[in-house]
Design a protein around this motif. Structure first.
Motif, mmCIF file in Angstrom:
data_model
loop_
_atom_site.group_PDB
_atom_site.id
_atom_site.type_symbol
_atom_site.label_atom_id
_atom_site.label_comp_id
_atom_site.label_asym_id
_atom_site.label_seq_id
_atom_site.Cartn_x
_atom_site.Cartn_y
_atom_site.Cartn_z
ATOM 1 N N GLN A 13 -103.753 -14.559 24.360
ATOM 2 C CA GLN A 13 -102.444 -14.642 25.007
ATOM 3 C C GLN A 13 -102.580 -14.745 26.521
ATOM 4 O OE1 GLN A 13 -99.035 -12.540 23.806
ATOM 5 N NE2 GLN A 13 -99.826 -11.947 21.810
ATOM 6 N N ALA A 14 -103.524 -13.991 27.079
ATOM 7 C CA ALA A 14 -103.737 -14.042 28.527
ATOM 8 C C ALA A 14 -104.200 -15.431 28.954
ATOM 9 C CB ALA A 14 -104.754 -12.983 28.942
ATOM 10 N N GLU A 15 -105.072 -16.037 28.162
ATOM 11 C CA GLU A 15 -105.581 -17.373 28.491
ATOM 12 C C GLU A 15 -104.480 -18.426 28.436
ATOM 13 O OE1 GLU A 15 -110.167 -16.802 26.830
ATOM 14 O OE2 GLU A 15 -108.665 -17.878 25.633
ATOM 15 N N SER A 16 -103.459 -18.195 27.602
ATOM 16 C CA SER A 16 -102.371 -19.164 27.498
ATOM 17 C C SER A 16 -101.462 -19.128 28.724
ATOM 18 C CB SER A 16 -101.540 -18.890 26.238
ATOM 19 O OG SER A 16 -100.783 -17.688 26.375
ATOM 20 N N ASN A 53 -101.173 -7.965 36.527
ATOM 21 C CA ASN A 53 -99.874 -7.752 35.863
ATOM 22 C C ASN A 53 -99.944 -8.094 34.382
ATOM 23 O OD1 ASN A 53 -98.278 -6.874 38.036
ATOM 24 N ND2 ASN A 53 -97.985 -8.951 38.762
ATOM 25 N N LEU A 54 -100.621 -9.170 34.098
ATOM 26 C CA LEU A 54 -100.751 -9.665 32.729
ATOM 27 C C LEU A 54 -101.455 -8.635 31.849
ATOM 28 C CD1 LEU A 54 -100.254 -12.132 30.949
ATOM 29 C CD2 LEU A 54 -102.374 -13.119 31.825
ATOM 30 N N LEU A 55 -102.564 -8.095 32.332
ATOM 31 C CA LEU A 55 -103.312 -7.103 31.553
ATOM 32 C C LEU A 55 -102.503 -5.829 31.356
ATOM 33 C CD1 LEU A 55 -106.856 -7.561 33.150
ATOM 34 C CD2 LEU A 55 -106.075 -8.368 30.916
ATOM 35 N N GLN A 194 -91.633 -11.416 29.824
ATOM 36 C CA GLN A 194 -91.416 -11.676 28.400
ATOM 37 C C GLN A 194 -92.535 -11.101 27.534
ATOM 38 O OE1 GLN A 194 -91.075 -15.938 28.088
ATOM 39 N NE2 GLN A 194 -89.559 -16.079 29.728
ATOM 40 N N ILE A 195 -93.598 -10.609 28.175
ATOM 41 C CA ILE A 195 -94.765 -10.131 27.434
ATOM 42 C C ILE A 195 -94.557 -8.686 26.999
ATOM 43 C CG2 ILE A 195 -97.229 -9.584 27.636
ATOM 44 C CD1 ILE A 195 -97.431 -11.920 29.591
ATOM 45 N N THR A 196 -94.882 -8.419 25.759
ATOM 46 C CA THR A 196 -94.792 -7.058 25.222
ATOM 47 C C THR A 196 -96.199 -6.563 24.876
ATOM 48 O OG1 THR A 196 -94.463 -7.938 22.994
ATOM 49 C CG2 THR A 196 -92.479 -7.421 24.298
#
Length: 301
Positions: A13-16, A53-55, A194-196
């Protein structure tokens, strides 16, 4: 489902979102799995803050961002006690360091005194304030971003600080195809809300405990020992790997094997993580191929 599949899904998901940065994403996740702190040393605008932030969102960590500036004080990080006239007592107000994942943004723009406020927290997972020791949350990670040293208003991190980061990585510019996708689509930061969370905290802590069980043979340990010895005795470096840095390489290699669903560490795991750990070394000559030099000089037993 193998526990590593949950982590693999997070990486996917992070790579996307952080397009074209598979190696940086994988290195960052391995660092967190191995209970290490991460330094991202790169130019502004390449996605350093977005990755942090993503992690935080994907792992569901409590998250705080600290913008490091020249006038930032240690108390702005750790917290401060104030006197309450009504109760006649001091009340401690926690600083942003009391979070599971702390982003120290542009860490080398703060003074050395302020940078040192992170030392105890990163090593001991606690802070000592006004004669009291206060524990930090579990897990506890620092992801620090750093601008190139040649930029105006930067203070180089001391060796004692660098040694507390397990990995130092670069994100770099995207390749042509990834940049084309970035230009066609929305800014990746717009998708962060939007990430959960993709994993429960208990499961993540269980994975961390399982990583220490990944087997490392005597031959593998001998290979790592020879690498550590080379950095200390070859004459190429002012300082070699410290014992703490050597143990960090092994933990990261174990996390790499676990992610690949293997029960044993291979030399390839050490070779994968080594480039992210050479910030522990001070080369006598400016050399952008330190890891390659080490791996070419130390044979696999």
């Amino acid at each position: 489902m193998h526990a590593a599949e949950s982590i693999a899904n997070i990486i996917k998901q992070a790579e996307s979102i952080l397009l074209g940065k598979q190696t940086a994403v994988r290195q960052a996740v391995i660092c967190l799995m191995a209970n290490g702190h991460l330094l991202i040393n790169d130019l502004p605008g390449v996605g350093k803050t977005t990755l942090a932030n993503l992690l935080a969102n994907l792992f569901g960590f409590e998250y705080q961002r600290i913008q490091f500036t020249s006038d930032l004080l240690p108390a702005d990080i750790t917290g401060v006690s104030t006197f309450d006239a009504r109760t006649g007592a001091f009340t401690f107000h926690k600083g942003p360091i009391f979070s599971q994942l702390v982003l120290a943004d542009e860490i080398n723009r703060a003074s050395p005194k302020t940078q040192s406020a992170l030392l105890e927290a990163m090593e001991e997972r606690q802070v000592s304030i006004e004669t009291q020791t206060r524990s930090l949350p579990e897990p506890f990670f620092v992801i620090a971003t750093q601008n190139p040293a040649e930029q105006v208003g930067t203070f180089p991190l001391p060796e004692s600080q660098l040694d507390r980061f397990m990995f130092s990585i670069r994100i770099g510019y995207p390749d042509a195809e990834a940049e084309k996708q970035l230009l066609k689509n929305r800014d990746p930061r717009s998708r962060l809300n939007q990430i959960t969370p993709q994993i429960e905290l208990d499961e993540f802590l269980r994975i961390q405990s399982q990583i220490t069980d990944v087997f490392a043979s005597d031959a593998l340990l001998e290979y790592l020992q020879h690498i550590i010895s080379f950095t200390r005795t070859s004459g190429s470096f002012v300082t070699g790997y410290s014992p703490r840095a050597g143990m960090a390489v092994l933990r990261a290699a174990r996390a790499t094997a676990f992610l690949d669903q293997r029960k044993e560490v291979l030399p390839e795991d050490i070779q994968f993580v080594l480039p992210a750990t050479v910030h522990h070394l001070r080369s006598r000559e400016r050399n952008d191929h330190i890891a390659e030099e080490i791996l070419n000089s130390v044979p696999i037993p």
